[in-house]
Design a protein around this motif. Structure first.
Motif, PDB file in Angstrom:
ATOM      1  N   SER A 132      61.924 -37.921  16.756  1.00 28.00           N
ATOM      2  CA  SER A 132      63.055 -37.825  17.667  1.00 28.00           C
ATOM      3  C   SER A 132      63.846 -39.128  17.636  1.00 28.00           C
ATOM      4  CB  SER A 132      62.569 -37.550  19.095  1.00 28.00           C
ATOM      5  OG  SER A 132      63.658 -37.429  19.980  1.00 28.00           O
ATOM      6  N   THR A 133      65.144 -39.013  17.418  1.00 33.03           N
ATOM      7  CA  THR A 133      66.036 -40.167  17.406  1.00 33.03           C
ATOM      8  C   THR A 133      67.422 -39.733  17.859  1.00 33.03           C
ATOM      9  OG1 THR A 133      64.866 -41.174  15.526  1.00 33.03           O
ATOM     10  CG2 THR A 133      67.061 -42.009  16.005  1.00 33.03           C
ATOM     11  N   GLY A 134      68.032 -40.505  18.738  1.00 32.53           N
ATOM     12  CA  GLY A 134      69.418 -40.277  19.119  1.00 32.53           C
ATOM     13  C   GLY A 134      69.719 -38.894  19.653  1.00 32.53           C
ATOM     14  N   GLY A 135      68.786 -38.297  20.362  1.00 30.78           N
ATOM     15  CA  GLY A 135      69.009 -36.985  20.952  1.00 30.78           C
ATOM     16  C   GLY A 135      68.666 -35.811  20.064  1.00 30.78           C
ATOM     17  N   THR A 136      68.243 -36.068  18.821  1.00 34.44           N
ATOM     18  CA  THR A 136      67.834 -35.005  17.904  1.00 34.44           C
ATOM     19  C   THR A 136      66.326 -35.054  17.712  1.00 34.44           C
ATOM     20  OG1 THR A 136      69.941 -35.033  16.700  1.00 34.44           O
ATOM     21  CG2 THR A 136      68.040 -34.068  15.564  1.00 34.44           C
ATOM     22  N   THR A 137      65.689 -33.899  17.812  1.00 34.60           N
ATOM     23  CA  THR A 137      64.240 -33.780  17.615  1.00 34.60           C
ATOM     24  C   THR A 137      63.963 -32.703  16.581  1.00 34.60           C
ATOM     25  OG1 THR A 137      63.759 -34.444  19.892  1.00 34.60           O
ATOM     26  CG2 THR A 137      62.030 -33.251  18.727  1.00 34.60           C
ATOM     27  N   ILE A 138      62.990 -32.946  15.717  1.00 35.94           N
ATOM     28  CA  ILE A 138      62.529 -31.927  14.774  1.00 35.94           C
ATOM     29  C   ILE A 138      61.008 -31.898  14.803  1.00 35.94           C
ATOM     30  CG2 ILE A 138      62.621 -33.562  12.825  1.00 35.94           C
ATOM     31  CD1 ILE A 138      63.232 -31.097  11.032  1.00 35.94           C
ATOM     32  N   THR A 139      60.445 -30.696  14.780  1.00 38.28           N
ATOM     33  CA  THR A 139      59.002 -30.498  14.841  1.00 38.28           C
ATOM     34  C   THR A 139      58.606 -29.421  13.838  1.00 38.28           C
ATOM     35  OG1 THR A 139      58.926 -31.075  17.195  1.00 38.28           O
ATOM     36  CG2 THR A 139      57.043 -29.848  16.318  1.00 38.28           C
ATOM     37  N   THR A 140      57.475 -29.633  13.176  1.00 37.64           N
ATOM     38  CA  THR A 140      56.951 -28.622  12.260  1.00 37.64           C
ATOM     39  C   THR A 140      55.472 -28.891  12.038  1.00 37.64           C
ATOM     40  OG1 THR A 140      57.298 -27.523  10.114  1.00 37.64           O
ATOM     41  CG2 THR A 140      57.460 -29.928  10.157  1.00 37.64           C
ATOM     42  N   MET A 141      54.816 -28.042  11.258  1.00 39.13           N
ATOM     43  CA  MET A 141      53.465 -28.310  10.810  1.00 39.13           C
ATOM     44  C   MET A 141      53.553 -29.149   9.544  1.00 39.13           C
ATOM     45  SD  MET A 141      51.739 -26.844  13.143  1.00 39.13           S
ATOM     46  CE  MET A 141      50.073 -26.972  12.485  1.00 39.13           C
ATOM     47  N   ALA A 142      52.604 -30.053   9.358  1.00 42.48           N
ATOM     48  CA  ALA A 142      52.683 -31.006   8.252  1.00 42.48           C
ATOM     49  C   ALA A 142      52.148 -30.456   6.946  1.00 42.48           C
ATOM     50  CB  ALA A 142      51.917 -32.281   8.613  1.00 42.48           C
ATOM     51  N   ALA A 143      51.536 -29.275   6.960  1.00 43.70           N
ATOM     52  CA  ALA A 143      50.982 -28.698   5.739  1.00 43.70           C
ATOM     53  C   ALA A 143      51.343 -27.230   5.649  1.00 43.70           C
ATOM     54  CB  ALA A 143      49.464 -28.861   5.693  1.00 43.70           C
ATOM     55  N   GLY A 144      51.746 -26.803   4.470  1.00 41.23           N
ATOM     56  CA  GLY A 144      52.059 -25.404   4.219  1.00 41.23           C
ATOM     57  C   GLY A 144      51.657 -25.028   2.807  1.00 41.23           C
ATOM     58  N   PHE A 145      51.757 -23.744   2.497  1.00 45.94           N
ATOM     59  CA  PHE A 145      51.425 -23.254   1.168  1.00 45.94           C
ATOM     60  C   PHE A 145      52.638 -22.648   0.484  1.00 45.94           C
ATOM     61  CE2 PHE A 145      47.136 -23.907   2.380  1.00 45.94           C
ATOM     62  CZ  PHE A 145      46.403 -23.972   1.202  1.00 45.94           C
ATOM     63  N   LEU A 146      52.656 -22.750  -0.814  1.00 52.90           N
ATOM     64  CA  LEU A 146      53.720 -22.157  -1.604  1.00 52.90           C
ATOM     65  C   LEU A 146      53.909 -20.696  -1.213  1.00 52.90           C
ATOM     66  CD1 LEU A 146      55.668 -22.648  -4.020  1.00 52.90           C
ATOM     67  CD2 LEU A 146      53.843 -21.762  -5.502  1.00 52.90           C
ATOM     68  N   ASN A 147      55.162 -20.314  -0.997  1.00 55.39           N
ATOM     69  CA  ASN A 147      55.564 -18.960  -0.617  1.00 55.39           C
ATOM     70  C   ASN A 147      55.221 -18.593   0.821  1.00 55.39           C
ATOM     71  OD1 ASN A 147      56.680 -18.393  -3.188  1.00 55.39           O
ATOM     72  ND2 ASN A 147      54.651 -17.868  -3.970  1.00 55.39           N
ATOM     73  N   SER A 148      54.697 -19.551   1.602  1.00 61.21           N
ATOM     74  CA  SER A 148      54.475 -19.283   3.023  1.00 61.21           C
ATOM     75  C   SER A 148      55.751 -19.572   3.810  1.00 61.21           C
ATOM     76  CB  SER A 148      53.327 -20.134   3.564  1.00 61.21           C
ATOM     77  OG  SER A 148      53.705 -21.503   3.612  1.00 61.21           O
ATOM     78  N   GLN A 149      55.829 -19.048   5.031  1.00 60.28           N
ATOM     79  CA  GLN A 149      56.954 -19.303   5.908  1.00 60.28           C
ATOM     80  C   GLN A 149      56.652 -20.537   6.759  1.00 60.28           C
ATOM     81  OE1 GLN A 149      59.928 -17.572   6.104  1.00 60.28           O
ATOM     82  NE2 GLN A 149      59.269 -16.373   4.336  1.00 60.28           N
ATOM     83  N   ALA A 176      58.676 -21.525   1.605  1.00 58.21           N
ATOM     84  CA  ALA A 176      58.436 -22.663   0.715  1.00 58.21           C
ATOM     85  C   ALA A 176      58.437 -22.205  -0.738  1.00 58.21           C
ATOM     86  CB  ALA A 176      57.108 -23.322   1.059  1.00 58.21           C
ATOM     87  N   ASN A 177      59.450 -22.624  -1.482  1.00 57.16           N
ATOM     88  CA  ASN A 177      59.576 -22.212  -2.880  1.00 57.16           C
ATOM     89  C   ASN A 177      59.302 -23.365  -3.841  1.00 57.16           C
ATOM     90  OD1 ASN A 177      61.851 -23.661  -2.267  1.00 57.16           O
ATOM     91  ND2 ASN A 177      63.318 -22.147  -3.036  1.00 57.16           N
ATOM     92  N   HIS A 178      58.854 -24.512  -3.323  1.00 62.72           N
ATOM     93  CA  HIS A 178      58.472 -25.648  -4.155  1.00 62.72           C
ATOM     94  C   HIS A 178      57.191 -26.248  -3.599  1.00 62.72           C
ATOM     95  CE1 HIS A 178      62.188 -25.562  -6.375  1.00 62.72           C
ATOM     96  NE2 HIS A 178      62.914 -25.769  -5.306  1.00 62.72           N
ATOM     97  N   ILE A 179      56.368 -26.800  -4.475  1.00 71.26           N
ATOM     98  CA  ILE A 179      55.230 -27.583  -4.011  1.00 71.26           C
ATOM     99  C   ILE A 179      55.599 -29.055  -4.065  1.00 71.26           C
ATOM    100  CG2 ILE A 179      53.535 -25.872  -4.751  1.00 71.26           C
ATOM    101  CD1 ILE A 179      52.934 -27.738  -7.164  1.00 71.26           C
ATOM    102  N   GLY A 180      54.890 -29.851  -3.305  1.00 75.11           N
ATOM    103  CA  GLY A 180      55.129 -31.280  -3.319  1.00 75.11           C
ATOM    104  C   GLY A 180      55.183 -31.847  -1.920  1.00 75.11           C
ATOM    105  N   GLN A 181      55.513 -33.132  -1.859  1.00 76.68           N
ATOM    106  CA  GLN A 181      55.651 -33.838  -0.592  1.00 76.68           C
ATOM    107  C   GLN A 181      57.134 -34.042  -0.315  1.00 76.68           C
ATOM    108  OE1 GLN A 181      53.399 -37.449  -0.430  1.00 76.68           O
ATOM    109  NE2 GLN A 181      54.014 -37.947   1.644  1.00 76.68           N
ATOM    110  N   PHE A 182      57.556 -33.673   0.896  1.00 76.79           N
ATOM    111  CA  PHE A 182      58.972 -33.702   1.234  1.00 76.79           C
ATOM    112  C   PHE A 182      59.199 -34.403   2.568  1.00 76.79           C
ATOM    113  CE2 PHE A 182      58.268 -29.886  -1.288  1.00 76.79           C
ATOM    114  CZ  PHE A 182      59.258 -29.963  -2.253  1.00 76.79           C
TER     115      PHE A 182
END
Length: 256
Positions: free
Chosen positions: A66-83, A132-138
């Motif tokens: 969170s910075t300057g009034g904007t916040t983003i949240t997600t899970m830190a791990a996913g699998f290829l082709n998962s939502q 997720a259509n790519h693997i890797g760290q983003f």
């Protein structure tokens, strides 16, 4: 279930798919908890939740920035082709505005690239899914679209995610021997063998809520259809001491 490989005492680990029911993951196919934070990956003005800092272990819990009034949240791990779901909030003055979820990583040439779009609700909140259509760290951030050529304001908060792919692996124990990369193996040696990746390449593995980053230290496996050969210590850390059929994710992490 012992198998015959170039090494003694090897055990097969068949990595089937990223099905949430097999991984004990939420329905969107993401890691639910456990593991530690990848150094520098989930830092933000508000910090991150669901993980503790431990070098060598990629994040597997929920991450938020969170910075300057904007916040983003997600899970830190996913699998290829998962939502993978991204949610958060922008200032309510941007209600109805288009929100772009942008990714930066090897697959985007290390530049920020829009991935999915949604609109901010009346209170500034947003939620959107990315297949997720790519693997890797983003690195991932949410920006208010400023129209063609507008770009993002400086200081937008970002989080780090890792997208894994299912693979096939074995684990082995050859304490006392020297690997093809010149590493003397001990009972507690963390590492992995691969046929072609350069020695020292970092590889992230995920299994049932536990994750670890280890270097390539050997060559192999040479059994048909297998991608990785984990040292016994690596397999043990991930809870893979028992032979049998399991699901596991892996991805190499290239250096810039």
């Amino acid at each position: 279930m012992p198998v015959l490989t170039r090494r003694g005492n090897a055990h097969v680990v068949v990595l089937l798919s990223a099905l949430a029911s097999l991984l004990s993951l939420p329905a969107i196919g993401l890691a639910a908890s456990g593991g530690g934070g990848l150094q520098g990956s989930s830092s933000s003005s508000s910090g991150s939740s669901g993980s503790t800092s431990s070098p060598g272990n990629p994040p597997t819990g929920r991450v938020s920035a969170s910075t300057g009034g904007t916040t983003i949240t997600t899970m830190a791990a996913g699998f290829l082709n998962s939502q993978i779901r991204f949610s958060g909030r922008v200032d309510s003055s941007h209600a109805g505005s288009t929100i772009e979820i942008e990714l930066s990583g090897q697959k985007t040439g290390w530049t920020w690239a829009p991935t999915v779009r949604t609109r901010a609700r009346g209170d500034g909140s947003f939620s959107v899914q990315w297949q997720a259509n790519h693997i890797g760290q983003f690195s991932v951030r949410a920006v208010v679209s400023r129209g063609r050529g507008g770009g993002a304001a400086a200081g937008e908060p970002s989080v780090t995610i890792i997208v894994y792919r299912p693979a096939v692996a074995t684990w082995y124990n050859q304490a006392g021997s020297t690997t093809a990369c010149g590493v003397r193996l001990h009972a507690n040696t963390l590492g992995v063998a691969h046929k072609t990746l350069p020695c020292g390449t970092k590889v992230a593995f995920y299994y049932h809520g536990k994750s670890i980053i280890v270097p390539v230290i050997d060559r192999g496996p040479y059994g048909g259809g297998r991608d990785w050969d984990l040292t016994e210590a690596t397999a043990g850390y991930l809870g893979m001491k028992q032979a049998g059929v399991v699901t596991l994710g892996s991805v190499s992490l290239p250096t810039r």
